[in-house]
Design an enzyme around this catalytic site. Structure first.
Site, short mmCIF file in Angstrom:
data_model
loop_
_atom_site.label_atom_id
_atom_site.label_comp_id
_atom_site.label_asym_id
_atom_site.label_seq_id
_atom_site.Cartn_x
_atom_site.Cartn_y
_atom_site.Cartn_z
N HIS A 254 12.75 -18.97 -66.43
CA HIS A 254 13.73 -18.02 -67.00
C HIS A 254 15.10 -18.66 -66.96
O HIS A 254 15.42 -19.43 -66.05
CB HIS A 254 13.75 -16.72 -66.17
CG HIS A 254 14.36 -15.58 -66.92
ND1 HIS A 254 15.71 -15.35 -66.93
CD2 HIS A 254 13.81 -14.64 -67.71
CE1 HIS A 254 15.97 -14.30 -67.70
NE2 HIS A 254 14.83 -13.84 -68.18
N ASP B 109 6.95 -11.63 -69.06
CA ASP B 109 5.90 -11.82 -70.08
C ASP B 109 4.57 -12.26 -69.49
O ASP B 109 3.56 -12.25 -70.18
CB ASP B 109 6.37 -12.85 -71.11
CG ASP B 109 7.53 -12.31 -71.91
OD1 ASP B 109 8.64 -12.88 -71.81
OD2 ASP B 109 7.36 -11.31 -72.59
C1 SDX Z 1 12.20 -13.70 -71.98
O1 SDX Z 1 17.05 -14.29 -71.32
C2 SDX Z 1 16.31 -13.27 -71.06
O2 SDX Z 1 16.67 -12.37 -70.32
C3 SDX Z 1 14.95 -13.25 -71.75
C4 SDX Z 1 14.02 -12.14 -71.32
C5 SDX Z 1 14.51 -10.79 -71.76
O3 SDX Z 1 14.11 -9.79 -71.14
O4 SDX Z 1 15.22 -10.73 -72.80
O5 SDX Z 1 13.88 -12.15 -69.91
C6 SDX Z 1 12.64 -12.29 -71.94
O6 SDX Z 1 12.42 -14.36 -72.96
C7 SDX Z 1 11.52 -14.30 -70.77
C8 SDX Z 1 11.16 -15.81 -70.98
C9 SDX Z 1 9.86 -15.85 -71.75
N1 SDX Z 1 9.57 -17.24 -72.16
C10 SDX Z 1 8.53 -17.91 -71.61
O7 SDX Z 1 7.82 -17.48 -70.69
C11 SDX Z 1 8.26 -19.25 -72.26
C12 SDX Z 1 8.04 -20.31 -71.16
N2 SDX Z 1 9.30 -20.46 -70.48
C13 SDX Z 1 10.15 -21.57 -70.86
O8 SDX Z 1 10.12 -21.86 -72.23
C14 SDX Z 1 11.51 -21.53 -70.19
O9 SDX Z 1 11.33 -21.22 -68.89
C15 SDX Z 1 12.62 -20.69 -70.76
C16 SDX Z 1 12.79 -20.89 -72.24
C17 SDX Z 1 12.38 -19.24 -70.49
C18 SDX Z 1 13.85 -21.17 -70.08
O10 SDX Z 1 13.93 -22.55 -70.37
P1 SDX Z 1 15.11 -23.43 -69.77
O11 SDX Z 1 16.39 -22.85 -70.21
O12 SDX Z 1 14.85 -24.86 -70.06
O13 SDX Z 1 14.90 -23.15 -68.23
P2 SDX Z 1 15.52 -23.97 -67.09
O14 SDX Z 1 16.81 -24.62 -67.50
O15 SDX Z 1 15.53 -23.09 -65.89
O16 SDX Z 1 14.42 -25.14 -66.85
C19 SDX Z 1 14.55 -25.93 -65.70
C20 SDX Z 1 13.51 -27.01 -65.86
C21 SDX Z 1 13.61 -27.75 -67.18
O17 SDX Z 1 13.16 -29.08 -66.92
P3 SDX Z 1 14.30 -30.25 -66.76
O18 SDX Z 1 15.12 -30.23 -68.04
O19 SDX Z 1 15.11 -29.85 -65.53
O20 SDX Z 1 13.50 -31.52 -66.58
O21 SDX Z 1 12.19 -26.44 -65.81
C22 SDX Z 1 11.50 -26.75 -67.01
C23 SDX Z 1 12.56 -27.10 -68.06
O22 SDX Z 1 12.03 -27.99 -69.01
N3 SDX Z 1 10.76 -25.54 -67.39
C24 SDX Z 1 9.43 -25.48 -67.50
C25 SDX Z 1 9.16 -24.15 -67.84
N4 SDX Z 1 10.29 -23.45 -67.93
C26 SDX Z 1 11.29 -24.33 -67.65
N5 SDX Z 1 8.46 -26.41 -67.36
C27 SDX Z 1 7.20 -25.98 -67.56
N6 SDX Z 1 6.84 -24.70 -67.90
C28 SDX Z 1 7.80 -23.77 -68.04
N7 SDX Z 1 7.47 -22.52 -68.38
#
Ligand code: SDX
Length: 394
Positions: free
Chosen positions: A270, A328
């Site tokens: 998140h 989710d």
């Molecule tokens: C919603 O914003 C909101 O409030 C949204 C929401 C709402 O109610 O409106 O809460 C609803 O959208 C929830 C999120 C649903 N999406 C997913 O479940 C899809 C899977 N999640 C990822 O795509 C991701 O976690 C995001 C898009 C939600 C956030 O991505 P970010 O901004 O890259 O997260 P981060 O900066 O905290 O990531 C830190 C690291 C990164 O790696 P590095 O760049 O540090 O090497 O963790 C990695 C990311 O690549 N990472 C993941 C991951 N989520 C983040 N790696 C593997 N699997 C994942 N799910």
């Protein structure tokens, strides 16, 4: 309490707006709607009460709730021309494609909505959107499966009516199971608002130009559709189906950690929560309750999800990057248990989030100091240069 809302200057400079609606503390895993913890709202209120709270700032008295529910009920029908418009889509159109189109098309039916400076017009537009989204969602579903549309019923409450429009048929009387009604009502509460997420920011930015609320909500639906956002519940269930068996979990955990692999663990991580998403905890509890009540506690995907969550939470990568289950992760399993098809999960999310979107839109448009949104950029392109004299003469 006052300590909770002091921000360091660095954060203040990044904030896109001021809002009094929803508060999130991502480190502590706190979510408040107008100051009330989501844990209390999800277990002690219904979706209409929470909708009233988000719009008006206070929980309704019984009289206020009755008036609000009646006001919403009298806007649940769609103009028959809109139903004709909807019938122009391909039967296999994704429900979100239909919702983007039909919600935007509401702009063509309510000309008074164009004047966003008028408080009464804004109020009526908000009621129309809250009331019509379930009708549009249900019609999109019926259209997709080739069944006749079911008109809203004023003798049913909001969530019962939603289920009735989705699942009633001319041949069978449909009486919603109270367990299913309560579970869906809780899902709607948990998805109602979430501060300045991508789709809410889209609605605010679109609304800041003075665009009508129907067009702004259509823009919000478009943004929510993405698998990184609201589309994650559908993507998460598809991921669990693809994993299929506990023996394959590690293979997908490793893929999620591989920077060269675009695969992400759907339902994990998140932008803000670096702790448990409190909604995920409530959704997991709802999952247990629903599956037990419906005799589905051996549901294979639920057991797979529990095992996946356990393995991921013990994995150094997920611990170090503070990746926890989000709203989710379990919402798809609960909705599947309720008989809602996967293709409708994000549409249900959009129906719930419409309350938050209109509350945030109204807060923004009512602010006398509000200006059009204008994000700036860091320019990294070529420096100033001139077109060569021989250009176009070769
Ligand atoms: C919603 O914003 C909101 O409030 C949204 C929401 C709402 O109610 O409106 O809460 C609803 O959208 C929830 C999120 C649903 N999406 C997913 O479940 C899809 C899977 N999640 C990822 O795509 C991701 O976690 C995001 C898009 C939600 C956030 O991505 P970010 O901004 O890259 O997260 P981060 O900066 O905290 O990531 C830190 C690291 C990164 O790696 P590095 O760049 O540090 O090497 O963790 C990695 C990311 O690549 N990472 C993941 C991951 N989520 C983040 N790696 C593997 N699997 C994942 N799910």
């Amino acid at each position: 309490q006052s300590k909770m809302f002091t921000y360091d200057p660095g954060f203040v400079s990044t904030a896109s707006c001021k809002s009094a609606i929803t508060f999130i503390d991502g480190d502590q895993g706190i979510l408040l709607y107008r100051g009330y913890p989501i844990e209390q709202l999800a277990t002690r209120c219904d979706f209409m009460e929470v909708s009233y709270l988000l719009l008006r700032g206070e929980l309704p008295t019984s009289t206020q709730k009755e008036q609000f529910v009646n006001a919403v009920k009298h806007h649940t029908m769609l103009h028959e021309q809109l139903i004709k418009f909807l019938s122009g889509f391909r039967r296999d159109a994704h429900p979100m494609a239909v919702m983007v189109g039909v919600v935007g098309a509401l702009s063509a039916f309510y000309h008074d909505a164009m004047d966003v400076s008028d408080t009464l017009h804004r109020e009526q537009s908000m009621l129309r959107l809250i009331a019509k989204l379930p009708t549009i969602t249900a019609i999109a579903y019926k259209y997709n499966i080739g069944q006749p549309f079911v008109y809203p019923r004023n003798n049913l409450d909001f969530t019962e009516n939603f289920l009735h429009m989705m699942f009633a048929t001319p041949t069978e009387k449909y009486v919603p199971n109270p367990v299913i009604v309560r579970a869906l009502d809780r899902i709607l509460i948990l998805h109602a608002d979430h501060e300045q997420n991508a789709s809410t920011s889209t609605v605010r930015l679109a609304g800041s130009s003075g665009a009508n609320p129907f067009a702004c909500i259509s823009a919000g639906i478009t943004c929510l559709w993405g698998p990184a956002h609201g589309g994650a519940n559908e993507a998460c269930l598809n991921m669990l189906e693809e994993i299929g068996d506990v023996s394959r979990i590690n293979e997908y955990i490793e893929r999620a950690k591989d920077k060269d692999d675009p695969f992400r663990l759907m339902g994990f991580g998140h932008r803000v929560y670096k702790n448990f998403d409190p909604r995920a905890t409530l959704m997991r509890e709802t999952c247990h309750e629903v599956l037990d009540e419906l005799g589905l506690h051996n549901d294979r995907l639920f057991k797979l999800a529990l095992e996946l969550e356990k393995i991921a939470l013990e994995d150094d990568y997920f611990i170090e990057k503070k990746l926890y289950p989000n709203v989710d992760f379990y919402s798809g399993i609960v909705q599947r248990a309720l008989g809602i098809p996967t293709s409708m999960f994000t549409a249900i999310f959009a129906t719930a989030r419409t309350v938050g979107w209109v509350a945030q839109w109204n807060e923004m448009i009512s602010d006398p100091e509000q200006k059009i949104g204008r994000p700036r950029q860091l320019y990294v392109g070529p420096p100033h240069r001139n077109i060569p004299d021989d250009h176009g003469r070769s």
